[in-house]
Scaffold this motif. Structure first.
Motif, PDB file in Angstrom:
ATOM      1  N   LEU A  28       0.826  -1.209   0.000  1.00 14.27           N
ATOM      2  CA  LEU A  28       0.000   0.000   0.000  1.00 14.27           C
ATOM      3  C   LEU A  28       0.857   1.254   0.000  1.00 14.27           C
ATOM      4  O   LEU A  28       1.792   1.381   0.797  1.00 14.27           O
ATOM      5  CB  LEU A  28      -0.886   0.006   1.257  1.00 14.27           C
ATOM      6  CG  LEU A  28      -1.751  -1.242   1.473  1.00 14.27           C
ATOM      7  CD1 LEU A  28      -2.238  -1.318   2.910  1.00 14.27           C
ATOM      8  CD2 LEU A  28      -2.924  -1.228   0.502  1.00 14.27           C
ATOM      9  N   ASP A  29       0.521   2.168  -0.889  1.00 19.80           N
ATOM     10  CA  ASP A  29       1.104   3.501  -0.837  1.00 19.80           C
ATOM     11  C   ASP A  29       0.527   4.206   0.407  1.00 19.80           C
ATOM     12  O   ASP A  29      -0.483   3.762   0.963  1.00 19.80           O
ATOM     13  CB  ASP A  29       0.728   4.240  -2.132  1.00 19.80           C
ATOM     14  CG  ASP A  29       1.032   5.711  -2.069  1.00 19.80           C
ATOM     15  OD1 ASP A  29       2.177   6.055  -1.740  1.00 19.80           O
ATOM     16  OD2 ASP A  29       0.113   6.523  -2.335  1.00 19.80           O
ATOM     17  N   PHE A  30       1.157   5.290   0.841  1.00 20.34           N
ATOM     18  CA  PHE A  30       0.635   5.982   2.030  1.00 20.34           C
ATOM     19  C   PHE A  30      -0.164   7.241   1.659  1.00 20.34           C
ATOM     20  O   PHE A  30      -1.396   7.253   1.724  1.00 20.34           O
ATOM     21  CB  PHE A  30       1.780   6.319   3.001  1.00 20.34           C
ATOM     22  CG  PHE A  30       1.286   7.043   4.226  1.00 20.34           C
ATOM     23  CD1 PHE A  30       0.560   6.359   5.198  1.00 20.34           C
ATOM     24  CD2 PHE A  30       1.489   8.397   4.384  1.00 20.34           C
ATOM     25  CE1 PHE A  30       0.047   7.026   6.301  1.00 20.34           C
ATOM     26  CE2 PHE A  30       0.982   9.075   5.482  1.00 20.34           C
ATOM     27  CZ  PHE A  30       0.262   8.385   6.450  1.00 20.34           C
ATOM     28  N   ASP A  31       0.536   8.319   1.232  1.00 22.70           N
ATOM     29  CA  ASP A  31      -0.143   9.601   0.981  1.00 22.70           C
ATOM     30  C   ASP A  31      -1.123   9.478  -0.197  1.00 22.70           C
ATOM     31  O   ASP A  31      -0.742   9.061  -1.289  1.00 22.70           O
ATOM     32  CB  ASP A  31       0.891  10.687   0.655  1.00 22.70           C
ATOM     33  CG  ASP A  31       1.769  11.014   1.853  1.00 22.70           C
ATOM     34  OD1 ASP A  31       1.342  11.812   2.685  1.00 22.70           O
ATOM     35  OD2 ASP A  31       2.887  10.452   1.936  1.00 22.70           O
ATOM     36  N   GLY A  32      -2.363   9.864   0.033  1.00 20.64           N
ATOM     37  CA  GLY A  32      -3.362   9.818  -1.037  1.00 20.64           C
ATOM     38  C   GLY A  32      -4.002   8.449  -1.195  1.00 20.64           C
ATOM     39  O   GLY A  32      -4.926   8.277  -1.991  1.00 20.64           O
ATOM     40  N   THR A  33      -3.497   7.462  -0.450  1.00 22.01           N
ATOM     41  CA  THR A  33      -4.030   6.097  -0.535  1.00 22.01           C
ATOM     42  C   THR A  33      -4.583   5.665   0.824  1.00 22.01           C
ATOM     43  O   THR A  33      -5.766   5.343   0.946  1.00 22.01           O
ATOM     44  CB  THR A  33      -2.930   5.121  -1.008  1.00 22.01           C
ATOM     45  OG1 THR A  33      -2.513   5.524  -2.317  1.00 22.01           O
ATOM     46  CG2 THR A  33      -3.440   3.691  -1.054  1.00 22.01           C
ATOM     47  N   LEU A  34      -3.736   5.690   1.834  1.00 21.83           N
ATOM     48  CA  LEU A  34      -4.211   5.403   3.200  1.00 21.83           C
ATOM     49  C   LEU A  34      -4.618   6.690   3.900  1.00 21.83           C
ATOM     50  O   LEU A  34      -5.462   6.691   4.794  1.00 21.83           O
ATOM     51  CB  LEU A  34      -3.114   4.698   4.010  1.00 21.83           C
ATOM     52  CG  LEU A  34      -2.707   3.319   3.498  1.00 21.83           C
ATOM     53  CD1 LEU A  34      -1.607   2.744   4.358  1.00 21.83           C
ATOM     54  CD2 LEU A  34      -3.909   2.380   3.468  1.00 21.83           C
ATOM     55  N   GLY A 209      -2.327   2.346  -5.041  1.00 20.22           N
ATOM     56  CA  GLY A 209      -1.607   3.622  -5.024  1.00 20.22           C
ATOM     57  C   GLY A 209      -2.342   4.683  -5.814  1.00 20.22           C
ATOM     58  O   GLY A 209      -3.224   4.370  -6.622  1.00 20.22           O
ATOM     59  N   ASP A 210      -1.984   5.943  -5.570  1.00 19.44           N
ATOM     60  CA  ASP A 210      -2.723   7.043  -6.213  1.00 19.44           C
ATOM     61  C   ASP A 210      -1.890   7.879  -7.169  1.00 19.44           C
ATOM     62  O   ASP A 210      -2.421   8.724  -7.883  1.00 19.44           O
ATOM     63  CB  ASP A 210      -3.285   7.986  -5.141  1.00 19.44           C
ATOM     64  CG  ASP A 210      -2.191   8.811  -4.497  1.00 19.44           C
ATOM     65  OD1 ASP A 210      -1.237   8.200  -3.972  1.00 19.44           O
ATOM     66  OD2 ASP A 210      -2.255  10.050  -4.550  1.00 19.44           O
ATOM     67  N   ASP A 211      -0.568   7.688  -7.174  1.00 20.53           N
ATOM     68  CA  ASP A 211       0.284   8.676  -7.858  1.00 20.53           C
ATOM     69  C   ASP A 211       0.963   8.075  -9.090  1.00 20.53           C
ATOM     70  O   ASP A 211       0.969   6.853  -9.261  1.00 20.53           O
ATOM     71  CB  ASP A 211       1.342   9.181  -6.865  1.00 20.53           C
ATOM     72  CG  ASP A 211       1.781  10.599  -7.168  1.00 20.53           C
ATOM     73  OD1 ASP A 211       1.594  11.068  -8.318  1.00 20.53           O
ATOM     74  OD2 ASP A 211       2.325  11.268  -6.265  1.00 20.53           O
ATOM     75  N   VAL A 212       1.583   8.926  -9.879  1.00 17.09           N
ATOM     76  CA  VAL A 212       2.271   8.424 -11.078  1.00 17.09           C
ATOM     77  C   VAL A 212       3.433   7.498 -10.701  1.00 17.09           C
ATOM     78  O   VAL A 212       3.751   6.567 -11.446  1.00 17.09           O
ATOM     79  CB  VAL A 212       2.778   9.572 -11.991  1.00 17.09           C
ATOM     80  CG1 VAL A 212       1.633  10.212 -12.728  1.00 17.09           C
ATOM     81  CG2 VAL A 212       3.543  10.617 -11.214  1.00 17.09           C
ATOM     82  N   THR A 213       4.046   7.717  -9.543  1.00 14.78           N
ATOM     83  CA  THR A 213       5.155   6.850  -9.124  1.00 14.78           C
ATOM     84  C   THR A 213       4.665   5.448  -8.752  1.00 14.78           C
ATOM     85  O   THR A 213       5.466   4.521  -8.667  1.00 14.78           O
ATOM     86  CB  THR A 213       5.906   7.458  -7.920  1.00 14.78           C
ATOM     87  OG1 THR A 213       4.972   7.670  -6.860  1.00 14.78           O
ATOM     88  CG2 THR A 213       6.561   8.767  -8.272  1.00 14.78           C
ATOM     89  N   ASP A 214       3.361   5.285  -8.544  1.00 24.54           N
ATOM     90  CA  ASP A 214       2.806   3.954  -8.263  1.00 24.54           C
ATOM     91  C   ASP A 214       2.655   3.126  -9.539  1.00 24.54           C
ATOM     92  O   ASP A 214       2.449   1.911  -9.465  1.00 24.54           O
ATOM     93  CB  ASP A 214       1.453   4.082  -7.544  1.00 24.54           C
ATOM     94  CG  ASP A 214       1.608   4.756  -6.185  1.00 24.54           C
ATOM     95  OD1 ASP A 214       2.458   4.283  -5.418  1.00 24.54           O
ATOM     96  OD2 ASP A 214       0.905   5.745  -5.915  1.00 24.54           O
ATOM     97  N   GLU A 215       2.751   3.797 -10.695  1.00 25.99           N
ATOM     98  CA  GLU A 215       2.608   3.065 -11.960  1.00 25.99           C
ATOM     99  C   GLU A 215       3.714   2.024 -12.129  1.00 25.99           C
ATOM    100  O   GLU A 215       3.511   0.980 -12.742  1.00 25.99           O
ATOM    101  CB  GLU A 215       2.589   4.039 -13.144  1.00 25.99           C
ATOM    102  CG  GLU A 215       1.357   4.956 -13.159  1.00 25.99           C
ATOM    103  CD  GLU A 215       0.042   4.181 -13.207  1.00 25.99           C
ATOM    104  OE1 GLU A 215      -0.067   3.231 -14.007  1.00 25.99           O
ATOM    105  OE2 GLU A 215      -0.880   4.506 -12.425  1.00 25.99           O
TER     106      GLU A 215
HETATM  107 MG   LIG Z   1       0.524   8.526  -2.881  1.00 27.47          MG
END
Ligand SMILES: [Mg+2]
Length: 263
Positions: A28-34, A209-215
């Protein structure tokens, strides 16, 4: 109890399937996800309902839960308080609690100081911009600058300054949501997920995840795995949910698939 009715049927079926896996990695990503996104990076916390579900999942012997953040491990630890069964992974995979700390050469250390100086120069020109210091890099946060135009201007200025000092092309950069980040050590969330996979025998991975780095993370998933993008934007993830509130519902459905049949 959180409601499951807003989660689409196809995703609910997949969550029920992976909940029966022999060995499951929940990454799990943290910011914007959890946690909801905020201009105060230290004030944010994971939604309480997600914290409860994460602890319950992490207490299972066949499930490994990992928080994979772009934050440094130090910065991640400042905002999360999970029990030790939850793995914390910082700097997009470069830092874990078991990995040795990043060691830089003398030349790299000098370059890192110049890189941070460039960030400070941009911060002085664009009041409101925030600098995040990482073990092998630095990031410029522009959420508080107010407009896309200001963000682009600040980022362009920083890119120009960094290009001037990076004669040997040692510095990597990447964009996130209102963040431009530079590092001397490349790592990404795809590599972090592969490392978890080699460490823990798992039949399936759930990555959210929510961000482009999660791609990078979605890119390494196989058909047995489930990738979920939070919010708007292009994605390689198979599924999408609207917000961190729905992430909590997803986690509940993984833990308790019977609530899938009786939403
Ligand atoms: Mg995030």
């Amino acid at each position: 109890m959180v409601q499951s009715s807003q989660i689409e049927t196809g995703l609910r079926a997949e969550l029920a399937r992976i909940s029966e896996s022999e060995g499951l990695i929940v990454a799990l990503d943290f910011d914007g996800t959890l946690a909801e996104l905020s201009s105060d990076p230290w004030g944010v916390r994971a939604l309480p309902e997600s914290v409860v579900e994460i602890e319950r999942l992490a207490s299972r012997t066949d499930t490994k839960v990992a928080i994979i953040s772009g934050r440094s491990l130090h910065a991640l630890k400042r905002v999360v308080q999970f029990s030790s069964t939850v793995a914390l992974v910082g700097s997009h995979g470069a830092e874990t609690e078991s990995k040795s700390p990043t060691v830089l050469t003398e030349i790299e250390t000098q370059l890192l100081e110049q890189l941070r100086e460039a960030h400070r120069e941009v911060q002085a020109q664009f009041p409101g911009a925030e600098i995040e210091i990482k073990p092998a890099g630095a990031a410029l946060h522009t959420r508080a600058l107010g407009s896309l135009e200001n963000t682009e201007e600040a980022q362009q200025y920083l890119l120009t300054l960094v290009a001037e000092l990076d004669h040997d092309h040692k510095i990597h950069h990447r964009y996130g949501k209102e963040i431009l980040e530079f590092t001397l050590r490349h790592s990404d969330k795809g590599e972090a997920i592969q490392e978890l996979k080699s460490e823990f025998e798992a039949q399936a991975v759930l990555f959210i995840g929510d961000d482009v780095t999660d791609e990078d993370g979605f890119a390494v998933l196989t058909p047995q795995d489930v990738g979920i993008k939070v919010g708007e934007g292009q994605t390689r993830a198979r599924f999408r949910v609207g917000s961190p509130v729905q992430v909590a519902r997803v986690l509940e459905l993984v833990r308790q698939p019977e609530s899938n049949r009786n939403p």
